[in-house]
Design an enzyme around this catalytic site. Structure first.
Site, short mmCIF file in Angstrom:
data_model
loop_
_atom_site.label_atom_id
_atom_site.label_comp_id
_atom_site.label_asym_id
_atom_site.label_seq_id
_atom_site.Cartn_x
_atom_site.Cartn_y
_atom_site.Cartn_z
N HIS A 59 0.84 -1.20 0.00
CA HIS A 59 0.00 0.00 0.00
C HIS A 59 0.88 1.25 0.00
O HIS A 59 1.03 1.91 -1.01
CB HIS A 59 -0.92 -0.03 1.22
CG HIS A 59 -1.97 1.04 1.23
ND1 HIS A 59 -2.23 1.87 0.15
CD2 HIS A 59 -2.86 1.43 2.20
CE1 HIS A 59 -3.22 2.70 0.45
NE2 HIS A 59 -3.61 2.46 1.69
N HIS A 113 -0.95 1.16 -11.88
CA HIS A 113 -1.78 1.46 -10.72
C HIS A 113 -2.95 0.48 -10.69
O HIS A 113 -3.46 0.08 -11.74
CB HIS A 113 -2.28 2.90 -10.78
CG HIS A 113 -2.83 3.41 -9.49
ND1 HIS A 113 -4.11 3.15 -9.08
CD2 HIS A 113 -2.26 4.16 -8.51
CE1 HIS A 113 -4.32 3.72 -7.90
NE2 HIS A 113 -3.22 4.33 -7.54
N ASP A 150 3.65 7.95 -7.20
CA ASP A 150 4.86 7.69 -6.42
C ASP A 150 6.14 8.01 -7.18
O ASP A 150 7.16 8.36 -6.59
CB ASP A 150 4.90 6.22 -5.97
CG ASP A 150 3.73 5.86 -5.08
OD1 ASP A 150 3.56 6.53 -4.05
OD2 ASP A 150 2.99 4.93 -5.43
#
Length: 381
Positions: free
Chosen positions: A230, A270, A321
């Protein structure tokens, strides 16, 4: 609201990880992974990240509307007034081993704060709203204080004015950040504030549905986010970039070699988005601007080459990210603090979901399909 009927796969089994299953209704966040849309309370994320502060975003998530000037000034004053940590929480930080995981430290301190909040067990809407403010104000202080203590420095007292981003960067370094640094971090906080029913948000709502207090629910959400599937992807992205910078290896050769070995390149793809993560587009611009200001264009070059190869070889685009990592690094933030910074932002979304959950609470209690044996008989003893 119970889980809807689980869509069965061809083998009759429910979707692993509850993927695609509707668990509840919410008016907080909308995501269209096929179109690359992310919306908070009706507002597109691109508009919010470019024109709205983190404090305004938190107000929007909690109240469903953007604040007026007076409402924003009141919120900012209340957040600033709540920044001071209970002395016993500071004692916990001082007694924590310097090599402790920052996420474990944050989890412990959030749980400990319940002992020093006279409203901890008050489940009235007004009290829970005040506690949401308190958590949003104090989590950045915990992270910054621990960062300094583990390096042998005294914590910097929180400022009594200024934005969350400004105060956090000031507490980390002891110096006032420049406007570009503050704006960059502030926009990043907006981008990470909410993302619908992800694992940590769902964990928090499940705990909240039992009518456990807000500190228990947020502690559980932090625990869920600490798992490597996560949170933490941007940590591994920065580790990759630092290794490439140190070795001098061509990033394209590095990526192709990893792909040949069937290894994953962090920061791409994703679970939800089937096209470009809308947050990544904004963050890429921020990275380029910050790198230009900090004379650190090498990170832009590395990221651009990795992106080019991944899009060519795998058809995958960067996610949030991938660009967060070099941005935080250029802001002088330790790599292992990246996931706690996620908490620093997402606390606004978590608490918005808890406030929504408690408006018409029903215990979240799904069922499992039993696959074990039946009609077992005990052998004579």
């Amino acid at each position: 609201m119970p889980l809807t009927a689980v869509p069965a796969r061809t083998n009759g089994m429910p979707n692993p990880g509850l993927e695609g299953v509707l668990a509840l209704e919410s008016s907080i966040c909308f995501i269209d992974g096929k179109q690359g849309e992310l919306v908070y309370r009706g507002y597109d994320i691109d508009s919010l990240a470019r024109h709205v502060s983190f404090e305004e975003t938190a107000y929007l998530l909690w109240n469903g509307i953007l604040p007026s000037r007076g409402q924003l000034e009141d919120l900012q004053a209340r957040l600033c007034a709540e920044r001071t940590l209970p002395s016993m929480v500071l004692d916990v930080l001082r007694l924590t081993p310097r090599d402790a995981s920052p996420m474990a430290v944050l989890r412990t301190c959030v749980s400990a704060m319940a002992h020093f909040d006279g409203e901890a067990d008050d489940m009235s809407p007004e009290s829970n709203y005040r506690k949401a403010l308190r958590l949003t104000a104090r989590i950045p202080v915990i992270i910054a204080a621990f960062a300094r203590l583990r390096s042998g420095r005294d914590p910097v007292a929180p400022l009594t004015a200024g934005s969350t981003a400004h105060n956090f960067l000031h507490m980390l370094s002891g110096e006032s950040p420049g406007p570009q640094a503050e704006k960059t971090l502030d926009s990043s906080l907006v981008l990470h504030a909410e993302h619908s029913l992800n694992a940590s948000t769902f964990s928090g709502r499940v705990i909240g549905s039992t009518l456990a207090d807000i500190y228990a629910a947020v502690t559980g959400a932090i625990g869920a986010l600490s798992g490597p599937l996560h949170g933490g992807a941007n940590v591994r992205v920065m580790q990759m970039l630092l290794a490439l910078d140190l070795s001098g290896e061509h990033p394209g050769d590095y990526v192709r070699a990893r792909l040949t070995r069937k290894e994953r390149i962090m920061g791409f793809g994703h679970r939800v988005y089937k096209v470009v993560d809308p947050r990544a587009t904004i963050l890429r611009e921020m990275m380029v601007n910050l790198a230009r200001e900090r004379n650190a264009e090498k990170w832009v070059t590395l990221c651009s080459e990795i992106r080019r190869v991944m899009e060519t070889e795998k058809g995958l685009s960067p996610n949030v990210d991938f660009y967060t990592a070099p941005i935080y690094y250029m802001l002088g933030i330790d790599v292992d603090l990246y996931t706690p910074l996620f908490v620093m932002s997402r606390i606004s979304g978590w608490t918005a979901h808890l406030l929504e959950q408690w408006q018409a609470n029903r215990l979240i209690r799904p069922r499992a399909r039993y696959t074990g044996p039946r009609h077992q008989r005990l052998a004579p003893r």
